[in-house]
Design a protein around this motif. Structure first.
Motif, PDB file in Angstrom:
ATOM      1  N   GLY A  79     -28.109 -18.876 -17.915  1.00 15.64           N
ATOM      2  CA  GLY A  79     -28.673 -19.787 -19.103  1.00 15.64           C
ATOM      3  C   GLY A  79     -27.924 -20.498 -19.634  1.00 15.64           C
ATOM      4  N   ASP A  80     -26.506 -20.363 -19.882  1.00 23.65           N
ATOM      5  CA  ASP A  80     -25.578 -21.145 -20.397  1.00 23.65           C
ATOM      6  C   ASP A  80     -25.349 -22.356 -19.538  1.00 23.65           C
ATOM      7  OD1 ASP A  80     -25.239 -19.070 -22.325  1.00 23.65           O
ATOM      8  OD2 ASP A  80     -23.689 -18.110 -21.543  1.00 23.65           O
ATOM      9  N   ILE A  81     -25.284 -22.087 -18.187  1.00 23.41           N
ATOM     10  CA  ILE A  81     -25.076 -23.452 -17.447  1.00 23.41           C
ATOM     11  C   ILE A  81     -26.233 -24.024 -17.334  1.00 23.41           C
ATOM     12  CG2 ILE A  81     -24.614 -23.765 -14.934  1.00 23.41           C
ATOM     13  CD1 ILE A  81     -23.259 -20.966 -14.392  1.00 23.41           C
ATOM     14  N   SER A  82     -27.335 -23.543 -17.007  1.00 23.08           N
ATOM     15  CA  SER A  82     -28.439 -24.285 -16.879  1.00 23.08           C
ATOM     16  C   SER A  82     -28.851 -25.134 -18.227  1.00 23.08           C
ATOM     17  CB  SER A  82     -29.816 -23.266 -16.944  1.00 23.08           C
ATOM     18  OG  SER A  82     -29.488 -22.405 -15.665  1.00 23.08           O
ATOM     19  N   LEU A  96     -25.623 -18.524   2.908  1.00 23.34           N
ATOM     20  CA  LEU A  96     -25.518 -20.172   1.927  1.00 23.34           C
ATOM     21  C   LEU A  96     -26.342 -19.714   0.840  1.00 23.34           C
ATOM     22  CD1 LEU A  96     -24.821 -23.003   2.316  1.00 23.34           C
ATOM     23  CD2 LEU A  96     -26.969 -23.369   3.631  1.00 23.34           C
ATOM     24  N   HIS A  97     -27.344 -19.145   0.634  1.00 21.07           N
ATOM     25  CA  HIS A  97     -28.047 -19.063  -0.684  1.00 21.07           C
ATOM     26  C   HIS A  97     -28.250 -17.459  -0.818  1.00 21.07           C
ATOM     27  CE1 HIS A  97     -29.639 -22.900   0.808  1.00 21.07           C
ATOM     28  NE2 HIS A  97     -29.120 -23.327  -0.379  1.00 21.07           N
ATOM     29  N   GLN A  98     -27.992 -17.183  -1.898  1.00 21.34           N
ATOM     30  CA  GLN A  98     -27.788 -15.676  -2.422  1.00 21.34           C
ATOM     31  C   GLN A  98     -28.175 -15.430  -3.902  1.00 21.34           C
ATOM     32  OE1 GLN A  98     -24.153 -14.707  -0.343  1.00 21.34           O
ATOM     33  NE2 GLN A  98     -23.603 -13.426  -2.027  1.00 21.34           N
ATOM     34  N   PHE A  99     -28.352 -14.507  -4.377  1.00 22.02           N
ATOM     35  CA  PHE A  99     -28.494 -14.222  -5.832  1.00 22.02           C
ATOM     36  C   PHE A  99     -27.321 -14.828  -6.451  1.00 22.02           C
ATOM     37  CE2 PHE A  99     -27.677 -11.841  -9.699  1.00 22.02           C
ATOM     38  CZ  PHE A  99     -28.948 -11.850 -10.484  1.00 22.02           C
ATOM     39  N   PRO A 100     -27.530 -15.229  -7.760  1.00 22.40           N
ATOM     40  CA  PRO A 100     -28.594 -15.630  -8.371  1.00 22.40           C
ATOM     41  C   PRO A 100     -28.852 -16.960  -8.309  1.00 22.40           C
ATOM     42  CG  PRO A 100     -26.655 -16.032  -9.911  1.00 22.40           C
ATOM     43  CD  PRO A 100     -26.143 -15.670  -8.712  1.00 22.40           C
ATOM     44  N   ASP A 101     -30.146 -17.626  -8.637  1.00 20.48           N
ATOM     45  CA  ASP A 101     -30.689 -18.889  -8.766  1.00 20.48           C
ATOM     46  C   ASP A 101     -30.038 -19.396  -9.787  1.00 20.48           C
ATOM     47  OD1 ASP A 101     -32.244 -18.804  -6.666  1.00 20.48           O
ATOM     48  OD2 ASP A 101     -33.834 -18.535  -7.790  1.00 20.48           O
ATOM     49  N   VAL A 102     -29.529 -20.431  -9.941  1.00 20.10           N
ATOM     50  CA  VAL A 102     -28.937 -21.419 -11.116  1.00 20.10           C
ATOM     51  C   VAL A 102     -29.680 -22.786 -11.249  1.00 20.10           C
ATOM     52  CG1 VAL A 102     -26.814 -22.235 -12.052  1.00 20.10           C
ATOM     53  CG2 VAL A 102     -26.696 -20.322 -10.364  1.00 20.10           C
ATOM     54  N   PRO A 103     -30.892 -22.389 -12.272  1.00 16.85           N
ATOM     55  CA  PRO A 103     -31.772 -23.585 -12.385  1.00 16.85           C
ATOM     56  C   PRO A 103     -30.849 -24.739 -13.386  1.00 16.85           C
ATOM     57  CG  PRO A 103     -32.659 -21.575 -13.143  1.00 16.85           C
ATOM     58  CD  PRO A 103     -31.199 -21.162 -12.820  1.00 16.85           C
ATOM     59  N   ASN A 104     -31.444 -25.983 -13.221  1.00 24.00           N
ATOM     60  CA  ASN A 104     -30.688 -27.002 -13.875  1.00 24.00           C
ATOM     61  C   ASN A 104     -31.301 -27.035 -15.581  1.00 24.00           C
ATOM     62  OD1 ASN A 104     -28.510 -27.765 -12.149  1.00 24.00           O
ATOM     63  ND2 ASN A 104     -30.227 -28.482 -10.681  1.00 24.00           N
ATOM     64  N   TYR A 105     -32.009 -26.174 -15.656  1.00 20.48           N
ATOM     65  CA  TYR A 105     -32.842 -26.348 -17.185  1.00 20.48           C
ATOM     66  C   TYR A 105     -32.985 -24.858 -17.717  1.00 20.48           C
ATOM     67  CZ  TYR A 105     -36.756 -24.810 -14.902  1.00 20.48           C
ATOM     68  OH  TYR A 105     -37.729 -24.216 -13.994  1.00 20.48           O
ATOM     69  N   GLY A 106     -32.816 -24.505 -18.751  1.00 19.84           N
ATOM     70  CA  GLY A 106     -32.850 -23.542 -19.529  1.00 19.84           C
ATOM     71  C   GLY A 106     -32.362 -23.218 -20.873  1.00 19.84           C
ATOM     72  N   LEU A 150     -35.525 -27.868  -7.886  1.00 20.55           N
ATOM     73  CA  LEU A 150     -34.370 -27.804  -6.878  1.00 20.55           C
ATOM     74  C   LEU A 150     -33.142 -27.067  -7.976  1.00 20.55           C
ATOM     75  CD1 LEU A 150     -34.399 -31.125  -5.448  1.00 20.55           C
ATOM     76  CD2 LEU A 150     -35.139 -28.822  -4.358  1.00 20.55           C
ATOM     77  N   THR A 151     -32.456 -25.937  -7.257  1.00 19.12           N
ATOM     78  CA  THR A 151     -31.704 -25.156  -8.176  1.00 19.12           C
ATOM     79  C   THR A 151     -30.419 -24.708  -7.435  1.00 19.12           C
ATOM     80  OG1 THR A 151     -32.273 -22.740  -7.356  1.00 19.12           O
ATOM     81  CG2 THR A 151     -33.688 -23.578  -9.187  1.00 19.12           C
ATOM     82  N   GLY A 152     -29.389 -24.566  -8.226  1.00 21.18           N
ATOM     83  CA  GLY A 152     -28.149 -24.050  -7.604  1.00 21.18           C
ATOM     84  C   GLY A 152     -28.095 -22.541  -7.295  1.00 21.18           C
ATOM     85  N   HIS A 153     -27.362 -21.784  -6.755  1.00 18.83           N
ATOM     86  CA  HIS A 153     -27.588 -20.526  -6.373  1.00 18.83           C
ATOM     87  C   HIS A 153     -26.107 -20.088  -5.934  1.00 18.83           C
ATOM     88  CE1 HIS A 153     -25.899 -22.592  -2.454  1.00 18.83           C
ATOM     89  NE2 HIS A 153     -26.632 -23.678  -2.939  1.00 18.83           N
ATOM     90  N   GLY A 154     -26.287 -18.388  -5.845  1.00 13.83           N
ATOM     91  CA  GLY A 154     -25.098 -17.856  -5.329  1.00 13.83           C
ATOM     92  C   GLY A 154     -24.936 -18.112  -3.799  1.00 13.83           C
ATOM     93  N   LEU A 155     -23.599 -17.848  -3.443  1.00 21.45           N
ATOM     94  CA  LEU A 155     -23.344 -18.213  -1.993  1.00 21.45           C
ATOM     95  C   LEU A 155     -22.314 -17.310  -1.820  1.00 21.45           C
ATOM     96  CD1 LEU A 155     -22.087 -21.738  -1.233  1.00 21.45           C
ATOM     97  CD2 LEU A 155     -21.977 -20.622  -3.526  1.00 21.45           C
ATOM     98  N   GLY A 156     -21.735 -17.627  -0.335  1.00 21.42           N
ATOM     99  CA  GLY A 156     -20.610 -16.824   0.411  1.00 21.42           C
ATOM    100  C   GLY A 156     -20.923 -16.049   1.525  1.00 21.42           C
ATOM    101  N   LYS A 157     -21.324 -14.819   1.268  1.00 22.46           N
ATOM    102  CA  LYS A 157     -21.857 -14.069   2.567  1.00 22.46           C
ATOM    103  C   LYS A 157     -22.864 -15.006   3.159  1.00 22.46           C
ATOM    104  CE  LYS A 157     -19.232 -10.572   1.560  1.00 22.46           C
ATOM    105  NZ  LYS A 157     -18.419  -9.685   2.484  1.00 22.46           N
TER     106      LYS A 157
END
Ligand code: MF3
Ligand code: CO
Length: 249
Positions: free
Chosen positions: A147-150, A177-187, A168-175
């Motif tokens: 939420g600090d990022i959002s 392309l999209h994994q936990f967590p969602d990173v919303p652009n508002y919050g 549309l949101t950001g996201h965890g990734l690595g293993k």
């Protein structure tokens, strides 16, 4: 999975390698964007550049059946623009969104470029969207809440009189392309999951000059603003550190 993935030093070395290729690829796109080039030509150049590096492949290709290396989203297109025969024209803006897969690890990043001379409004949109990403990067370290990022992205964007494309949101990734967590652009600041060190997230403000709202184009991929207003997108793959953050791409 609804928990953070923690990466080993060896995996982080691979992610850095993938990220370097990706960052260079996006720089190359910036140098190629000009009136007269088609989005398909950009896509070919990106694919060729990535495959030139041993073991590196385009991360989006084949993802849910996606047929290309790049997403090329022009003007009112927000994300997932399919490369094709469209010829870029002076005054357009284009986001080049791309991923590199290396040693089974995914990176994802995007920059938006102006084509030749662009309007004052378009410049403002690009400047603010890039600034929102920079501001968000500035608040990230182990212990930061999503939420600090959002809230940081939202503050910069709305403070400049522009709108977040909230679907549309950001996201965890690595293993993957999209994994936990969602990173919303508002919050709200102080809410959401707390980032651990050595996890990887993609932060990606997607912003428009008009009203929040999207629709899908007939190609079933390209997502545009509902009101036809201009949209921009900047994205970094980030490694969360104990005392800050490293830009992977
Ligand atoms: N950067 C895009 C996203 O995070 C990745 C698109 S993958 C594709 O949504 F296959 F849809 F192109
Ligand atoms: Co992404």
């Amino acid at each position: 999975m609804s928990s953070f993935q923690i990466f080993t030093p060896k995996e982080i070395t691979s992610l850095r390698h993938a990220g370097k290729i990706l960052a260079e690829c996006l720089e190359l796109m910036g140098s190629l964007v000009a009136p007269g080039i088609t989005t398909k030509e950009l896509d070919r150049a990106a694919e060729e550049f990535i495959r030139k590096h041993d073991g590196a492949t385009p991360a989006f290709m084949g993802y849910h059946g996606y047929p290309a290396t790049l997403c090329t989203s022009v003007n009112e297109q927000c994300v997932h623009g399919l490369p094709g025969d469209r010829v870029l024209e002076e005054g357009d803006i284009i986001s080049t969104d791309c991923g590199v897969l290396y040693n089974d690890l995914f990176t994802d990043a995007c920059r938006t470029y102006g084509v030749g001379n662009i309007s004052k409004d378009a410049k403002h949109l690009l400047t603010v969207t890039e600034q929102a990403l920079k501001d968000a990067v500035g608040v990230i370290k182990a212990g930061t809440k999503v939420g600090d990022i959002s809230a940081t992205v939202q503050g910069t964007v709305e403070g400049a009189g522009l709108s977040i494309v909230s679907a549309l949101t950001g996201h965890g990734l690595g293993k993957t392309l999209h994994q936990f967590p969602d990173v919303p652009n508002y919050g709200e600041k102080g809410t959401g999951p707390k980032l651990p060190a050595n996890t990887i997230i993609a932060v990606e403000p997607i912003v428009c000059t008009g009203k929040d709202g999207i629709k899908e184009a007939d190609d079933n991929w390209t997502i545009t603003t509902k009101d036809g207003s201009l949209s921009a997108h900047f994205e970094h793959t980030l490694l969360v550190l104990e005392n800050g953050v490293e830009i992977i791409a």
